[in-house]
Scaffold this motif. Structure first.
Motif, PDB file in Angstrom:
ATOM      1  N   GLY A 136       0.811  -1.210   0.000  1.00  0.00           N
ATOM      2  CA  GLY A 136       0.000   0.000   0.000  1.00  0.00           C
ATOM      3  C   GLY A 136       0.848   1.266   0.000  1.00  0.00           C
ATOM      4  N   GLU A 137       1.927   1.270   0.799  1.00  0.00           N
ATOM      5  CA  GLU A 137       2.792   2.443   0.862  1.00  0.00           C
ATOM      6  C   GLU A 137       3.518   2.680  -0.458  1.00  0.00           C
ATOM      7  OE1 GLU A 137       5.257   1.509   4.169  1.00  0.00           O
ATOM      8  OE2 GLU A 137       3.818   2.236   5.671  1.00  0.00           O
ATOM      9  N   VAL A 138       3.997   1.594  -1.088  1.00  0.00           N
ATOM     10  CA  VAL A 138       4.680   1.739  -2.374  1.00  0.00           C
ATOM     11  C   VAL A 138       3.702   2.214  -3.452  1.00  0.00           C
ATOM     12  CG1 VAL A 138       5.880   0.479  -4.204  1.00  0.00           C
ATOM     13  CG2 VAL A 138       6.476   0.066  -1.810  1.00  0.00           C
ATOM     14  N   ARG A 139       2.495   1.661  -3.428  1.00  0.00           N
ATOM     15  CA  ARG A 139       1.475   2.092  -4.393  1.00  0.00           C
ATOM     16  C   ARG A 139       1.173   3.575  -4.226  1.00  0.00           C
ATOM     17  NH1 ARG A 139      -2.696  -0.583  -2.614  1.00  0.00           N
ATOM     18  NH2 ARG A 139      -2.271  -2.516  -3.757  1.00  0.00           N
ATOM     19  N   ASP A 140       1.017   3.997  -2.953  1.00  0.00           N
ATOM     20  CA  ASP A 140       0.731   5.414  -2.699  1.00  0.00           C
ATOM     21  C   ASP A 140       1.884   6.307  -3.154  1.00  0.00           C
ATOM     22  OD1 ASP A 140      -1.686   4.720  -1.613  1.00  0.00           O
ATOM     23  OD2 ASP A 140      -0.967   4.739   0.460  1.00  0.00           O
ATOM     24  N   ALA A 141       3.135   5.839  -2.905  1.00  0.00           N
ATOM     25  CA  ALA A 141       4.291   6.628  -3.314  1.00  0.00           C
ATOM     26  C   ALA A 141       4.357   6.756  -4.828  1.00  0.00           C
ATOM     27  CB  ALA A 141       5.567   5.985  -2.777  1.00  0.00           C
ATOM     28  N   ALA A 142       3.990   5.673  -5.522  1.00  0.00           N
ATOM     29  CA  ALA A 142       4.040   5.699  -6.983  1.00  0.00           C
ATOM     30  C   ALA A 142       2.972   6.622  -7.557  1.00  0.00           C
ATOM     31  CB  ALA A 142       3.857   4.282  -7.529  1.00  0.00           C
ATOM     32  N   ARG A 143       1.818   6.631  -6.950  1.00  0.00           N
ATOM     33  CA  ARG A 143       0.698   7.398  -7.485  1.00  0.00           C
ATOM     34  C   ARG A 143       0.615   8.800  -6.896  1.00  0.00           C
ATOM     35  NH1 ARG A 143      -4.157   2.889  -6.978  1.00  0.00           N
ATOM     36  NH2 ARG A 143      -3.335   1.376  -8.485  1.00  0.00           N
ATOM     37  N   GLY A 144       1.236   9.007  -5.749  1.00  0.00           N
ATOM     38  CA  GLY A 144       0.961  10.222  -5.012  1.00  0.00           C
ATOM     39  C   GLY A 144      -0.431  10.126  -4.429  1.00  0.00           C
ATOM     40  N   LEU A 145      -0.899  11.167  -3.755  1.00  0.00           N
ATOM     41  CA  LEU A 145      -2.252  11.131  -3.201  1.00  0.00           C
ATOM     42  C   LEU A 145      -3.207  11.537  -4.315  1.00  0.00           C
ATOM     43  CD1 LEU A 145      -3.470  10.326  -0.549  1.00  0.00           C
ATOM     44  CD2 LEU A 145      -3.630  12.714   0.092  1.00  0.00           C
ATOM     45  N   GLY A 146      -3.309  10.650  -5.282  1.00  0.00           N
ATOM     46  CA  GLY A 146      -4.180  10.884  -6.424  1.00  0.00           C
ATOM     47  C   GLY A 146      -5.121   9.714  -6.587  1.00  0.00           C
ATOM     48  N   GLY A 147      -5.571   9.509  -7.802  1.00  0.00           N
ATOM     49  CA  GLY A 147      -6.487   8.410  -8.035  1.00  0.00           C
ATOM     50  C   GLY A 147      -7.889   8.736  -7.576  1.00  0.00           C
ATOM     51  N   VAL A 148      -8.597   7.703  -7.169  1.00  0.00           N
ATOM     52  CA  VAL A 148      -9.994   7.846  -6.744  1.00  0.00           C
ATOM     53  C   VAL A 148     -10.143   7.303  -5.331  1.00  0.00           C
ATOM     54  CG1 VAL A 148     -12.388   7.180  -7.211  1.00  0.00           C
ATOM     55  CG2 VAL A 148     -10.825   7.631  -9.117  1.00  0.00           C
ATOM     56  N   PHE A 149     -10.817   8.064  -4.472  1.00  0.00           N
ATOM     57  CA  PHE A 149     -11.155   7.591  -3.127  1.00  0.00           C
ATOM     58  C   PHE A 149     -12.669   7.502  -3.038  1.00  0.00           C
ATOM     59  CE2 PHE A 149     -12.286   8.382   1.344  1.00  0.00           C
ATOM     60  CZ  PHE A 149     -11.640   7.298   1.917  1.00  0.00           C
ATOM     61  N   ARG A 150     -13.160   6.298  -2.761  1.00  0.00           N
ATOM     62  CA  ARG A 150     -14.606   6.048  -2.709  1.00  0.00           C
ATOM     63  C   ARG A 150     -15.021   5.867  -1.259  1.00  0.00           C
ATOM     64  NH1 ARG A 150     -13.994   0.731  -5.885  1.00  0.00           N
ATOM     65  NH2 ARG A 150     -12.240   0.797  -4.444  1.00  0.00           N
ATOM     66  N   VAL A 151     -15.965   6.671  -0.821  1.00  0.00           N
ATOM     67  CA  VAL A 151     -16.418   6.586   0.571  1.00  0.00           C
ATOM     68  C   VAL A 151     -17.936   6.456   0.592  1.00  0.00           C
ATOM     69  CG1 VAL A 151     -16.442   9.113   0.799  1.00  0.00           C
ATOM     70  CG2 VAL A 151     -16.376   7.687   2.854  1.00  0.00           C
ATOM     71  N   GLY A 152     -18.418   5.501   1.374  1.00  0.00           N
ATOM     72  CA  GLY A 152     -19.847   5.253   1.469  1.00  0.00           C
ATOM     73  C   GLY A 152     -20.454   5.874   2.713  1.00  0.00           C
ATOM     74  N   PHE A 153     -21.757   6.000   2.713  1.00  0.00           N
ATOM     75  CA  PHE A 153     -22.476   6.514   3.877  1.00  0.00           C
ATOM     76  C   PHE A 153     -23.794   5.775   4.001  1.00  0.00           C
ATOM     77  CE2 PHE A 153     -23.938   9.029   0.322  1.00  0.00           C
ATOM     78  CZ  PHE A 153     -25.302   9.142   0.524  1.00  0.00           C
ATOM     79  N   GLN A 154     -24.287   5.682   5.218  1.00  0.00           N
ATOM     80  CA  GLN A 154     -25.582   5.052   5.492  1.00  0.00           C
ATOM     81  C   GLN A 154     -26.641   6.101   5.728  1.00  0.00           C
ATOM     82  OE1 GLN A 154     -24.782   2.256   8.836  1.00  0.00           O
ATOM     83  NE2 GLN A 154     -26.047   0.873   7.664  1.00  0.00           N
ATOM     84  N   GLY A 155     -27.782   5.904   5.133  1.00  0.00           N
ATOM     85  CA  GLY A 155     -28.938   6.730   5.472  1.00  0.00           C
ATOM     86  C   GLY A 155     -28.903   8.108   4.876  1.00  0.00           C
ATOM     87  N   THR A 156     -28.075   8.982   5.448  1.00  0.00           N
ATOM     88  CA  THR A 156     -28.014  10.354   4.981  1.00  0.00           C
ATOM     89  C   THR A 156     -26.585  10.864   5.062  1.00  0.00           C
ATOM     90  OG1 THR A 156     -28.797  12.609   5.384  1.00  0.00           O
ATOM     91  CG2 THR A 156     -28.604  11.196   7.292  1.00  0.00           C
ATOM     92  N   ALA A 157     -26.199  11.649   4.073  1.00  0.00           N
ATOM     93  CA  ALA A 157     -24.882  12.295   4.094  1.00  0.00           C
ATOM     94  C   ALA A 157     -25.032  13.577   4.905  1.00  0.00           C
ATOM     95  CB  ALA A 157     -24.420  12.585   2.675  1.00  0.00           C
ATOM     96  N   ASN A 158     -24.723  13.501   6.209  1.00  0.00           N
ATOM     97  CA  ASN A 158     -24.961  14.653   7.071  1.00  0.00           C
ATOM     98  C   ASN A 158     -23.896  15.728   6.870  1.00  0.00           C
ATOM     99  OD1 ASN A 158     -22.722  13.741   8.441  1.00  0.00           O
ATOM    100  ND2 ASN A 158     -23.781  13.322  10.356  1.00  0.00           N
ATOM    101  N   ASP A 159     -24.033  16.855   7.572  1.00  0.00           N
ATOM    102  CA  ASP A 159     -23.166  18.008   7.345  1.00  0.00           C
ATOM    103  C   ASP A 159     -21.703  17.687   7.600  1.00  0.00           C
ATOM    104  OD1 ASP A 159     -25.278  19.562   6.581  1.00  0.00           O
ATOM    105  OD2 ASP A 159     -25.535  20.542   8.530  1.00  0.00           O
ATOM    106  N   ALA A 160     -21.416  16.963   8.691  1.00  0.00           N
ATOM    107  CA  ALA A 160     -20.024  16.652   9.017  1.00  0.00           C
ATOM    108  C   ALA A 160     -19.386  15.822   7.916  1.00  0.00           C
ATOM    109  CB  ALA A 160     -19.951  15.916  10.353  1.00  0.00           C
ATOM    110  N   PHE A 161     -20.119  14.858   7.407  1.00  0.00           N
ATOM    111  CA  PHE A 161     -19.606  14.012   6.336  1.00  0.00           C
ATOM    112  C   PHE A 161     -19.331  14.828   5.078  1.00  0.00           C
ATOM    113  CE2 PHE A 161     -20.630  11.393   2.570  1.00  0.00           C
ATOM    114  CZ  PHE A 161     -19.645  10.424   2.681  1.00  0.00           C
ATOM    115  N   LEU A 162     -20.281  15.661   4.666  1.00  0.00           N
ATOM    116  CA  LEU A 162     -20.107  16.437   3.443  1.00  0.00           C
ATOM    117  C   LEU A 162     -18.998  17.469   3.597  1.00  0.00           C
ATOM    118  CD1 LEU A 162     -23.835  16.924   2.370  1.00  0.00           C
ATOM    119  CD2 LEU A 162     -22.146  15.346   1.416  1.00  0.00           C
TER     120      LEU A 162
END
Length: 299
Positions: free
Chosen positions: A83-109
């Motif tokens: 994971g660390e080598v992959r991150d170093a190769a890509r930088g903090l790029g790519g796609v980050f997918r985050v899920g939520f239950q029920g409602t995306a509340n203010d803190a989450f957004l």
């Protein structure tokens, strides 16, 4: 002799820690028979029994204990390094997918917005995950992390920031006798059906969202079991039962047809960010920091 395959090692580690073929299968989203097959293949490669299995219990052999003691830290180190080598190769790029239950509340957004601002090369995507399967999307790799209702008792998952810790509310129809009350004691839940959660959610989690007994031991009638929050609220509106919900969800879904009444005598509800222990990346850690910065973290 050929080297073990990664899936064989994962199956052995899960079985060594669960000591139960069914739970090991659930942890890896595999059948019991597949866990058995992978174990037999690993034992064949090693040349000895790793697990003793009877009708009543599963336990490691001395050879299995030796393998587990050496394999777990080595396996974790390999996953972390990749994971660390992959991150170093890509930088903090790519796609980050985050899920939520029920409602995306203010803190989450706000956390999503802060993460995007801090890491403009990383595309942050959000997705709703089913109420009935809070952890499945993380286990299957459909999302990198998810905001879920607690409790979380899964050794394969890391629990990050815990936030929005508030008393539970009871969603009732505006025609329900409790709709005109300022509050409800947990013992009064025994007076009517409580809508539960169906599906793949673990039993301990489903019971936390819809208990079957009050703290004092009174039985709570079970109402319909639902797969989504919208389905549950529709049943509330039609008077099929009441539903326990966290406070942010109550704030978001308040309407003239559903009334949210505070409940005393039950543990507070809270939300937590979780991700798979073996799939942690710099993006995961970055989003966890963003969430901790904007939310009122309690754990």
């Amino acid at each position: 002799m050929s080297n073990p395959e990664i899936r064989e090692l994962e199956a052995f580690l899960a079985l060594a820690e669960e000591l139960h073929f069914g739970r090991a299968g659930e942890r890896l989203y595999l059948s019991q028979s597949r866990i058995s097959q992978l174990l037999r293949a690993l034992e064949s490669r090693i040349g000895g029994r790793l697990v003793d299995r009877t009708s009543r219990r599963v336990r490691l052999t001395p050879l299995g204990e030796q393998l587990h003691a050496g394999l777990r830290p080595a396996f974790d180190a390999i996953v972390t390094t990749i994971g660390e080598v992959r991150d170093a190769a890509r930088g903090l790029g790519g796609v980050f997918r985050v899920g939520f239950q029920g409602t995306a509340n203010d803190a989450f957004l706000r956390a999503v917005a802060a993460f995007r601002d801090a890491h403009p090369k990383c595309a942050a995507e959000i997705a709703e995950i089913p109420l009935s399967d809070p952890f499945g999307a993380v286990h299957r790799g459909e999302v990198d992390a998810a905001v879920v209702l607690t409790p979380v008792r899964d050794d394969a998952l890391v629990v990050g920031p815990v936030f929005s810790t508030r008393p539970l509310t009871l969603a009732v129809s505006d025609r329900h006798p409790y709709a005109r009350r300022d509050g409800v004691d947990a013992e009064e839940l025994a007076d009517g059906p409580l809508i539960g959660v169906a599906g793949a959610a673990p039993e301990y989690w489903r019971l936390a969202q819809a208990p079957v007994v009050t703290p004092g031991g009174r039985a709570i009638p079970s109402g319909p079991a639902v797969s989504s929050l919208q389905e549950g609220l529709a049943l509330v509106r039609t008077g099929r039962g009441a539903m326990l919900l966290c406070h942010p969800t109550a704030d978001y879904y308040g309407s003239h047809a559903v009334v949210f009444v505070p409940v005393t005598g039950l543990p507070d509800s809270s939300l937590a960010l979780v991700w798979h222990r073996h799939h942690e990346t710099a993006r995961t850690r970055g989003f966890a920091r963003a969430l901790a910065d904007v939310a009122e973290v309690t754990g």
